[in-house]
Each structure stands twice: as C-alpha cells, then as structure tokens.
Design an enzyme around this catalytic site. Structure first.
Site, PDB file in Angstrom:
ATOM      1  N   ILE A  58      13.325  54.641 -16.208  1.00  0.00           N
ATOM      2  CA  ILE A  58      14.007  55.862 -15.504  1.00  0.00           C
ATOM      3  C   ILE A  58      14.865  56.723 -16.545  1.00  0.00           C
ATOM      4  N   ASP A  88      17.501  55.484  -5.239  1.00  0.00           N
ATOM      5  CA  ASP A  88      18.023  56.580  -6.148  1.00  0.00           C
ATOM      6  C   ASP A  88      19.115  55.808  -7.309  1.00  0.00           C
ATOM      7  N   VAL A  89      19.128  55.784  -8.348  1.00  0.00           N
ATOM      8  CA  VAL A  89      19.701  55.048  -9.306  1.00  0.00           C
ATOM      9  C   VAL A  89      21.187  55.532  -9.415  1.00  0.00           C
ATOM     10  N   SER A 120       2.615  57.654 -15.372  1.00  0.00           N
ATOM     11  CA  SER A 120       3.791  57.131 -15.647  1.00  0.00           C
ATOM     12  C   SER A 120       3.592  55.940 -16.805  1.00  0.00           C
ATOM     13  N   ILE A 121       4.645  55.619 -17.676  1.00  0.00           N
ATOM     14  CA  ILE A 121       4.522  54.447 -18.163  1.00  0.00           C
ATOM     15  C   ILE A 121       4.614  53.391 -17.310  1.00  0.00           C
ATOM     16  N   LEU A 141       4.558  62.959 -16.765  1.00  0.00           N
ATOM     17  CA  LEU A 141       5.279  64.157 -16.307  1.00  0.00           C
ATOM     18  C   LEU A 141       6.653  64.309 -16.712  1.00  0.00           C
ATOM     19  N   SER A 142       7.257  63.418 -17.352  1.00  0.00           N
ATOM     20  CA  SER A 142       8.791  63.857 -18.159  1.00  0.00           C
ATOM     21  C   SER A 142       8.497  64.700 -19.002  1.00  0.00           C
ATOM     22  N   LYS A 153      19.842  57.516 -25.057  1.00  0.00           N
ATOM     23  CA  LYS A 153      19.174  56.646 -25.379  1.00  0.00           C
ATOM     24  C   LYS A 153      19.930  55.632 -26.327  1.00  0.00           C
ATOM     25  N   ILE A 201       4.117  59.825 -25.131  1.00  0.00           N
ATOM     26  CA  ILE A 201       3.141  59.835 -24.294  1.00  0.00           C
ATOM     27  C   ILE A 201       3.136  60.916 -23.411  1.00  0.00           C
ATOM     28  N   TYR A 204      15.448  66.456 -28.618  1.00  0.00           N
ATOM     29  CA  TYR A 204      15.487  65.130 -28.069  1.00  0.00           C
ATOM     30  C   TYR A 204      16.939  65.530 -27.428  1.00  0.00           C
TER      31      TYR A 204
HETATM   32  P1  NDP Z   1       7.717  59.717 -15.795  1.00  0.00           P
HETATM   33  O1  NDP Z   1       8.074  61.135 -15.381  1.00  0.00           O
HETATM   34  O2  NDP Z   1       6.462  59.144 -15.238  1.00  0.00           O
HETATM   35  O3  NDP Z   1       8.723  58.610 -15.055  1.00  0.00           O
HETATM   36  C1  NDP Z   1      10.136  58.945 -15.127  1.00  0.00           C
HETATM   37  C2  NDP Z   1      10.802  58.439 -13.912  1.00  0.00           C
HETATM   38  O4  NDP Z   1      12.124  58.403 -13.815  1.00  0.00           O
HETATM   39  C3  NDP Z   1      10.128  59.038 -12.542  1.00  0.00           C
HETATM   40  O5  NDP Z   1       9.312  58.186 -12.104  1.00  0.00           O
HETATM   41  C4  NDP Z   1      11.603  59.483 -11.719  1.00  0.00           C
HETATM   42  O6  NDP Z   1      11.359  58.667 -10.497  1.00  0.00           O
HETATM   43  C5  NDP Z   1      12.604  58.579 -12.417  1.00  0.00           C
HETATM   44  N1  NDP Z   1      13.892  58.856 -12.188  1.00  0.00           N
HETATM   45  C6  NDP Z   1      14.390  60.123 -12.461  1.00  0.00           C
HETATM   46  N2  NDP Z   1      15.624  60.164 -11.876  1.00  0.00           N
HETATM   47  C7  NDP Z   1      15.654  59.303 -11.018  1.00  0.00           C
HETATM   48  C8  NDP Z   1      16.739  58.612 -10.200  1.00  0.00           C
HETATM   49  N3  NDP Z   1      17.966  59.350  -9.869  1.00  0.00           N
HETATM   50  N4  NDP Z   1      16.572  57.497  -9.333  1.00  0.00           N
HETATM   51  C9  NDP Z   1      15.627  56.560  -9.807  1.00  0.00           C
HETATM   52  N5  NDP Z   1      14.420  56.972 -10.468  1.00  0.00           N
HETATM   53  C10 NDP Z   1      14.904  58.334 -11.153  1.00  0.00           C
HETATM   54  O7  NDP Z   1       7.968  59.667 -17.444  1.00  0.00           O
HETATM   55  P2  NDP Z   1       7.790  58.464 -18.297  1.00  0.00           P
HETATM   56  O8  NDP Z   1       6.821  57.458 -17.806  1.00  0.00           O
HETATM   57  O9  NDP Z   1       7.503  59.112 -19.592  1.00  0.00           O
HETATM   58  O10 NDP Z   1       9.244  57.808 -18.296  1.00  0.00           O
HETATM   59  C11 NDP Z   1       9.631  56.423 -18.299  1.00  0.00           C
HETATM   60  C12 NDP Z   1      10.782  56.146 -19.136  1.00  0.00           C
HETATM   61  O11 NDP Z   1      10.208  56.103 -20.736  1.00  0.00           O
HETATM   62  C13 NDP Z   1      11.970  57.100 -19.499  1.00  0.00           C
HETATM   63  O12 NDP Z   1      12.915  56.268 -19.598  1.00  0.00           O
HETATM   64  C14 NDP Z   1      11.486  57.887 -20.688  1.00  0.00           C
HETATM   65  O13 NDP Z   1      12.637  58.353 -21.341  1.00  0.00           O
HETATM   66  C15 NDP Z   1      10.646  56.792 -21.518  1.00  0.00           C
HETATM   67  N6  NDP Z   1       9.847  57.040 -22.615  1.00  0.00           N
HETATM   68  C16 NDP Z   1       8.933  58.140 -22.447  1.00  0.00           C
HETATM   69  C17 NDP Z   1       8.376  58.468 -23.694  1.00  0.00           C
HETATM   70  C18 NDP Z   1       7.138  59.516 -23.399  1.00  0.00           C
HETATM   71  O14 NDP Z   1       6.605  59.928 -24.339  1.00  0.00           O
HETATM   72  N7  NDP Z   1       6.720  59.666 -22.251  1.00  0.00           N
HETATM   73  C19 NDP Z   1       8.411  58.010 -24.861  1.00  0.00           C
HETATM   74  C20 NDP Z   1       9.639  56.987 -24.966  1.00  0.00           C
HETATM   75  C21 NDP Z   1      10.185  56.579 -23.994  1.00  0.00           C
HETATM   76  P3  NDP Z   1      10.722  59.969  -9.212  1.00  0.00           P
HETATM   77  O15 NDP Z   1       9.652  60.189  -9.837  1.00  0.00           O
HETATM   78  O16 NDP Z   1      10.732  58.840  -8.051  1.00  0.00           O
HETATM   79  O17 NDP Z   1      11.589  60.970  -9.194  1.00  0.00           O
HETATM   80  C1  N5H Z   2      11.514  64.965 -28.707  1.00  0.00           C
HETATM   81  C2  N5H Z   2      10.928  64.926 -27.660  1.00  0.00           C
HETATM   82  C3  N5H Z   2      10.752  66.208 -26.866  1.00  0.00           C
HETATM   83  C4  N5H Z   2      11.710  67.030 -26.227  1.00  0.00           C
HETATM   84  C5  N5H Z   2      12.507  66.163 -25.159  1.00  0.00           C
HETATM   85  C6  N5H Z   2      12.041  65.639 -24.092  1.00  0.00           C
HETATM   86  C7  N5H Z   2      12.913  64.638 -23.269  1.00  0.00           C
HETATM   87  C8  N5H Z   2      12.268  64.015 -22.283  1.00  0.00           C
HETATM   88  C9  N5H Z   2      13.077  62.910 -21.349  1.00  0.00           C
HETATM   89  C10 N5H Z   2      13.534  63.455 -19.957  1.00  0.00           C
HETATM   90  C11 N5H Z   2      13.711  62.259 -19.247  1.00  0.00           C
HETATM   91  C12 N5H Z   2      12.480  64.502 -19.449  1.00  0.00           C
HETATM   92  C13 N5H Z   2      13.287  65.114 -18.263  1.00  0.00           C
HETATM   93  O1  N5H Z   2      14.513  64.848 -17.745  1.00  0.00           O
HETATM   94  C14 N5H Z   2      12.519  66.132 -17.534  1.00  0.00           C
HETATM   95  C15 N5H Z   2      13.220  66.945 -16.495  1.00  0.00           C
HETATM   96  O2  N5H Z   2      14.183  68.009 -16.781  1.00  0.00           O
HETATM   97  C16 N5H Z   2      12.105  67.675 -15.857  1.00  0.00           C
HETATM   98  N1  N5H Z   2      11.177  66.998 -14.988  1.00  0.00           N
HETATM   99  C17 N5H Z   2      11.184  66.319 -13.812  1.00  0.00           C
HETATM  100  O3  N5H Z   2      12.144  66.733 -13.024  1.00  0.00           O
HETATM  101  C18 N5H Z   2      10.084  65.434 -13.452  1.00  0.00           C
HETATM  102  C19 N5H Z   2       9.330  66.090 -12.003  1.00  0.00           C
HETATM  103  C20 N5H Z   2      10.578  64.167 -12.994  1.00  0.00           C
HETATM  104  C21 N5H Z   2       9.467  63.156 -12.655  1.00  0.00           C
HETATM  105  O4  N5H Z   2      11.046  63.599 -14.382  1.00  0.00           O
HETATM  106  C22 N5H Z   2      11.913  62.677 -14.395  1.00  0.00           C
HETATM  107  N2  N5H Z   2      12.353  62.390 -15.555  1.00  0.00           N
HETATM  108  O5  N5H Z   2      12.496  62.352 -13.531  1.00  0.00           O
HETATM  109  C23 N5H Z   2      10.712  63.638 -26.890  1.00  0.00           C
HETATM  110  C24 N5H Z   2       9.200  63.277 -26.757  1.00  0.00           C
HETATM  111  C25 N5H Z   2       8.390  63.345 -28.018  1.00  0.00           C
HETATM  112  C26 N5H Z   2       8.890  62.076 -26.147  1.00  0.00           C
HETATM  113  C27 N5H Z   2       9.647  61.745 -24.748  1.00  0.00           C
HETATM  114  C28 N5H Z   2       9.072  62.784 -23.563  1.00  0.00           C
HETATM  115  C29 N5H Z   2      10.488  61.010 -24.668  1.00  0.00           C
HETATM  116  C30 N5H Z   2      11.073  60.534 -23.297  1.00  0.00           C
HETATM  117  O6  N5H Z   2      12.238  59.852 -23.279  1.00  0.00           O
HETATM  118  O7  N5H Z   2      10.551  60.756 -22.031  1.00  0.00           O
END
Ligand code: NDP
Ligand code: N5H
Length: 257
Positions: A95, A67-68, A20-21, A197-198, A165, A194, A158
């Site tokens: 989040i 839970d937000v 996670s970031i 998990l997301s 966003k 990066i 996206y």
């Molecule tokens: P992670 O999956 O590690 O983190 C996403 C987090 O969102 C999880 O910890 C999850 O919590 C939390 N979340 C989702 N729903 C809720 C909720 N209802 N209440 C509280 N928390 C919630 O992914 P990242 O580290 O990639 O994502 C962190 C942020 O960085 C996000 O805003 C993402 O959009 C942004 N980002 C990511 C990029 C990437 O490439 N990965 C690029 C640019 C931005 P829980 O695990 O407890 O469910």
């Molecule tokens: C252009 C891209 C690639 C396509 C889009 C990706 C978007 C990702 C963001 C969201 C937050 C991902 C997401 O909600 C996944 C969920 O549907 C399923 N996953 C889960 O439920 C896991 C278990 C939990 C932990 O995840 C969350 N979020 O709670 C964008 C990429 C190049 C960059 C990127 C990945 C951006 C971003 O915002 O994360």
C-alpha cells in the site's frame, strides 16, 4: 523442513487489479498452498479483487474493506478476520499513496498536507496494521512490505514518496525488533519498477524501464511473479532466520554506482 503453506492463512493488502504487485504475491502464496484473505481500500476495487480471486484454483479466499487511514477500520478488519479465520500466519502490506502533484517537480515544494498524507498511507499504515495483526499470529508469522530504491537514494520525481519509503524502511526495522520476541518476522522487498496502476501516469516511466533494461546487471526489468516468489520466501519458514531485512528484487540495479 516443510515449506508448503498448506493450512496457513495470509492477509494480502493492496490488490487493485491483475497488474498489482499484491496480486503477484497472492498467486505465489496460493501456489504454495496458502489460504488468502484480501483487503481493499474501498468498494471501488472489491469487484475486481473478488473476480481475480475467483480465478484461483479451489479458491477459499475471504474479503474485507480496510482503508488504512482509519484506525477503527484497521482494528475492526482484524477483529473480523480473527472471528472468521482465527489464527493468521502472515501479512503482505502493498500500500502506498501520494498526491500526483507531489510526484513531479522539486521535493522542496511538497506541502505539509501532501507530506503527511504520503506518510500516513505509505508508512504509518504498517505500524497500525502490524499492531492489529500481531495478536492473530499466535503461531508466529511474517510481515512483508514493499519499498523502493527512492527511499535509499534521491530518484528523480519520486520526491515525497522517497521520504515516505525511508520512513517505511525504518518502521519495518523497529517493528522487527518489537515483534521478534513473538516469533513474528518483519521484512521489506525493494522492487524494481513494474508497470502497475500506481505507476500509470507517472512521467518518464517508459524511460525508467528502458534504463533498467540497458544497465541493470540482469539487463531486464522484474515481474510481479518474481516479487511474489520472494514474498513467499519471506513469509515461509525458508527465511526463518531473517528479519529486519530489505531484499532488492530489482535485477541488481541497486548495486550500481
Ligand atoms: P497498485 O496501484 O496496484 O497498488 C497500490 C495499492 O495501494 C492499491 O491497491 C490501493 O488500494 C492501495 N491503497 C492506497 N491507499 C490506500 C488506503 N488508504 N487504504 C488501503 N489501501 C490503499 O500498485 P503497486 O502494486 O505498484 O504498489 C504496491 C506497493 O509496491 C506500493 O507500496 C508501491 O510503492 C510499491 N512499489 C511499487 C513499484 C512499482 O514499480 N510498481 C516499485 C517498488 C515498490 P485500492 O486499490 O483499494 O485503492
Ligand atoms: C521514480 C519513480 C517514478 C515517479 C514516482 C512514482 C511514485 C509512485 C508511487 C505512488 C504510490 C503512486 C500514487 O500514489 C499515484 C496516485 O497519485 C494516483 N493513482 C491512483 O490513485 C490509483 C488509482 C491508485 C490505485 O493508486 C494508489 N497508489 O492508491 C518511481 C517508479 C520508477 C517506481 C514506482 C512506481 C514506485 C512505487 O512506489 O510505486
């Protein structure tokens, strides 16, 4: 000027696992001497957050479920934090969530439900969290959120998250204007892709990473540590004149036409 975070407490929201970031941010803040308060969405991730915090040297972290999407939960979480630690000095909001089906195909097909869900969790949550956290920042403070280039430009797949966003970016600026009078600064980091998990299960993610390696000015992707260190900058006095700003930590990819 002392840029150590010793004696300061920061809330980190959104650690799911070691990729996670938010965990990168936690490690940077901890390395600078900060005490950490972790929040997680549900019990499902409590164990992994506690296990990760255990790996920090001299760990004194605290843990709360939040839970937000639930206003009462957000209010109660920060009341509990106030009772347990008193003053906080900042917060990292890492989040976001959208339905899987809304992260592929065409944006025009986004349902009302999916649109509202993505905005509720990914953008409105910053408002509710800032409102609940601000009274705890009695010495001023910093709030940092995580955004992505897809909120500024159309990025394939996206979709609804890009629109959320864009809302988050504007939300950050309006909050910066409101909270500035209380010496609370609000900023965003726009991170390059990066593998977290997301990002898992996202179609063509490897192709996106390869494109960054080929084209970005630095010719490489960025790490959680690099985002973490920029969050440290934004949450410390190093950035004391900066608010309402989006800093791109993306190897410079955003400057390309
Ligand atoms: P992670 O999956 O590690 O983190 C996403 C987090 O969102 C999880 O910890 C999850 O919590 C939390 N979340 C989702 N729903 C809720 C909720 N209802 N209440 C509280 N928390 C919630 O992914 P990242 O580290 O990639 O994502 C962190 C942020 O960085 C996000 O805003 C993402 O959009 C942004 N980002 C990511 C990029 C990437 O490439 N990965 C690029 C640019 C931005 P829980 O695990 O407890 O469910
Ligand atoms: C252009 C891209 C690639 C396509 C889009 C990706 C978007 C990702 C963001 C969201 C937050 C991902 C997401 O909600 C996944 C969920 O549907 C399923 N996953 C889960 O439920 C896991 C278990 C939990 C932990 O995840 C969350 N979020 O709670 C964008 C990429 C190049 C960059 C990127 C990945 C951006 C971003 O915002 O994360």
């Amino acid at each position: 000027m002392n840029f150590s975070l010793k004696g300061r407490t920061y809330v980190v929201m959104g650690v799911a696992n070691k990729r996670s970031i938010a965990w990168g941010i936690a490690r940077s803040l901890h390395a600078a001497g900060a005490r950490l308060v972790f929040t997680y969405a549900s019990e499902r991730f409590e164990k992994s957050v506690r296990e990760l915090a255990d790996t920090l040297e001299d760990d004194t972290s605290l843990f709360y479920e939040c839970d937000v999407t639930d206003d009462d939960a957000v209010t109660k979480t920060f009341e509990d934090i106030k009772n347990d630690v008193g003053t906080i000095h900042g917060l990292a909001h890492c989040i976001a969530f959208a339905k899987k089906e809304d992260l592929q195909g065409e944006f025009v097909d986004t349902s009302r439900d999916g649109y509202l869900l993505a905005h509720n969790i990914s953008a409105y949550s910053l408002v509710s969290v800032a409102r609940a956290a601000a009274p705890l920042m009695t010495e001023g403070g910093g709030i940092v959120t995580l955004t992505y280039l897809g909120g500024e430009r159309v990025v394939k797949n996206y979709n609804v998250m890009g629109v959320a966003k864009a809302s988050l970016d504007a939300t950050m600026k309006y909050l910066a204007n409101d909270l500035g009078k209380d010496a609370i600064r609000v900023n965003a980091i726009s991170a390059g892709p990066i593998r977290t998990l997301s990002a898992k299960g996202v179609g063509e993610f490897s192709t996106i990473l390869k494109k960054i390696e080929a084209d970005a000015p630095l010719r490489r992707t960025v790490t959680q540590e690099e985002v973490g260190d920029t969050a440290y900058y934004l949450l410390s006095d190093l950035s004391r004149g900066v608010t309402g700003e989006i800093i791109h930590v993306d190897s410079g990819y955003n400057i390309l036409g």
